[in-house]
Scaffold this motif. Structure first.
Motif, PDB file in Angstrom:
ATOM      1  N   LYS A 188      26.829   8.400  39.101  1.00  0.00           N
ATOM      2  CA  LYS A 188      26.946   8.184  37.447  1.00  0.00           C
ATOM      3  C   LYS A 188      27.255   9.168  37.200  1.00  0.00           C
ATOM      4  CE  LYS A 188      26.724   3.394  37.609  1.00  0.00           C
ATOM      5  NZ  LYS A 188      28.156   2.717  37.793  1.00  0.00           N
ATOM      6  N   LEU A 189      26.153   9.997  37.012  1.00  0.00           N
ATOM      7  CA  LEU A 189      26.406  11.228  35.799  1.00  0.00           C
ATOM      8  C   LEU A 189      27.385  12.265  36.630  1.00  0.00           C
ATOM      9  CD1 LEU A 189      22.271  11.671  34.978  1.00  0.00           C
ATOM     10  CD2 LEU A 189      24.606  10.764  33.388  1.00  0.00           C
ATOM     11  N   VAL A 190      26.851  12.008  37.752  1.00  0.00           N
ATOM     12  CA  VAL A 190      28.041  13.210  38.034  1.00  0.00           C
ATOM     13  C   VAL A 190      29.759  12.583  38.105  1.00  0.00           C
ATOM     14  CG1 VAL A 190      28.961  14.123  40.646  1.00  0.00           C
ATOM     15  CG2 VAL A 190      26.473  14.183  40.203  1.00  0.00           C
ATOM     16  N   GLY A 193      30.885  13.801  35.507  1.00  0.00           N
ATOM     17  CA  GLY A 193      30.977  14.940  34.907  1.00  0.00           C
ATOM     18  C   GLY A 193      29.794  15.957  34.260  1.00  0.00           C
ATOM     19  N   PHE A 194      28.840  14.711  34.047  1.00  0.00           N
ATOM     20  CA  PHE A 194      27.457  15.558  33.658  1.00  0.00           C
ATOM     21  C   PHE A 194      26.736  16.245  34.559  1.00  0.00           C
ATOM     22  CE2 PHE A 194      27.569  10.877  30.520  1.00  0.00           C
ATOM     23  CZ  PHE A 194      29.207  12.119  29.622  1.00  0.00           C
ATOM     24  N   LEU A 195      26.717  16.383  35.185  1.00  0.00           N
ATOM     25  CA  LEU A 195      26.093  16.662  36.548  1.00  0.00           C
ATOM     26  C   LEU A 195      27.124  16.775  37.639  1.00  0.00           C
ATOM     27  CD1 LEU A 195      22.984  14.809  37.240  1.00  0.00           C
ATOM     28  CD2 LEU A 195      23.098  16.869  35.921  1.00  0.00           C
ATOM     29  N   LYS A 196      26.206  18.623  37.753  1.00  0.00           N
ATOM     30  CA  LYS A 196      27.537  18.308  39.341  1.00  0.00           C
ATOM     31  C   LYS A 196      26.565  19.311  41.019  1.00  0.00           C
ATOM     32  CE  LYS A 196      31.830  20.241  37.599  1.00  0.00           C
ATOM     33  NZ  LYS A 196      33.011  21.587  37.451  1.00  0.00           N
ATOM     34  N   LEU A 197      26.494  19.462  42.282  1.00  0.00           N
ATOM     35  CA  LEU A 197      25.492  18.843  42.743  1.00  0.00           C
ATOM     36  C   LEU A 197      26.656  20.823  43.416  1.00  0.00           C
ATOM     37  CD1 LEU A 197      26.153  15.752  44.654  1.00  0.00           C
ATOM     38  CD2 LEU A 197      24.636  16.722  43.721  1.00  0.00           C
TER      39      LEU A 197
END
Length: 233
Positions: A188-190, A193-197
Motif C-alpha cells: 500500500k505504501l508503494v 508512492g511513499f516507498l519504491k522498490l
C-alpha cells in the motif's frame, strides 16, 4: 537433459528440490529473505536432521531471518563476499537460476533458470556441486548466537523509543494498527508512492514519503522506516 524453467517453474522446482532432499541441501543466493513456504520446508528438513547450508552475500540480514535461523539446529548460514551466483542443490538435482531467495523476486520478477538431475547429466551436476562446495569453503560461517538476538532486541527497543519520542510507528506497528500484514502495508505504501522498490527488491523512501512524515533509520541489520500514526492508507 537440462530442463528450462520460467518464473513459476523455478519456484515450483525449488520447493520440490527442498522437499526431496534426503541427505543434504545447499542454497546459494545473494539476497536472503525467505517466504513462509520456504521456511516451513526448511523447518521440516531441520526436524529430519538434514544438513542444510545457506550461503548469502549481502550483509543487511533482516532481524526476522536471524531470529528464525537461531531456532534451527541443522541449518548453517554462511556469508560470501561478492556473491552473485544463485544455485540450489540437493544430493540428486540442481537449479541454476536468476532467482534470489527473496520473496519479492519470487513473486514479482521475471526469472529464468535450468534444472539439472544427477542421473541425467552427471558431469554437469558434479561441476555445479563442486563449485557450490568451493563457495561454501571461501564463505565465512555466521554464528547466530544469543548476542545477535540481543542486538536485534536492542534494535526493536530503539524502534519503540523512536515511537515514544516522536509519536511515530515502525512499519510493523503501523500495519498492526490497521490490522494488516506488514507485507500488505508495504504494498500500500508503494501504491501511495511513499516507498519504491529498487531492482534488488529493497524498499526506499521517496520524497513523497518524506513529505508525509516518513523517516528511514539505519541499523546494523539493514534499517527500518518510521511513520506518523496518522499516515493515510
Amino acid at each position: 537433459m537440462a530442463k528450462f524453467l520460467n518464473t513459476s517453474a523455478t519456484n515450483f522446482f525449488l520447493e520440490e528440490l527442498i522437499k526431496n532432499a534426503k541427505e543434504r541441501l545447499i542454497l546459494i543466493s545473494p539476497y536472503l529473505r525467505l517466504n513462509d513456504r520456504i521456511k516451513e520446508l526448511l523447518e521440516d528438513k531441520d526436524r529430519l536432521k538434514i544438513d542444510v547450508r545457506i550461503v548469502y552475500g549481502k550483509s543487511d540480514l533482516h532481524p526476522e531471518e536471524i531470529k528464525w535461523i537461531q531456532k534451527l539446529d541443522y541449518v548453517r548460514l554462511s556469508f560470501c563476499k561478492n556473491l552473485h551466483a544463485k544455485c540450489y542443490l540437493n544430493e540428486s538435482e540442481c537449479i541454476i537460476s536468476s532467482l534470489n531467495l527473496y520473496e519479492f523476486s519470487q513473486v514479482n520478477n521475471n526469472e529464468m533458470g535450468i534444472s539439472v538431475r544427477k542421473y541425467e547429466d552427471d558431469d554437469v551436476f558434479k561441476d555445479a556441486y563442486e563449485e557450490a562446495q568451493r563457495i561454501i569453503r571461501i564463505s565465512e560461517e555466521v554464528r547466530i548466537t544469543l548476542d545477535a538476538v540481543k542486538q536485534t532486541a536492542t534494535t526493536e527497543e530503539t524502534d519503540n523509543e523512536d515511537e515514544n519520542n516522536f509519536s511515530k510507528l515502525t512499519t510493523s506497528k503501523l500495519a498492526a494498527k490497521h490490522k494488516l500484514k506488514t507485507a500488505d502495508l508495504l504494498e500500500k505504501l508503494v501504491e501511495k508512492g511513499f516507498l519504491k522498490l529498487n531492482e534488488n527488491g529493497k524498499h526506499f523512501l521517496t520524497d513523497e514519503g518524506k513529505l508525509k512524515g516518513g523517516e528511514y533509520r539505519p541499523s546494523q541489520y539493514g534499517g527500518y522506516f518510521l511513520w506518523n500514526d496518522t499516515t493515510e492508507l
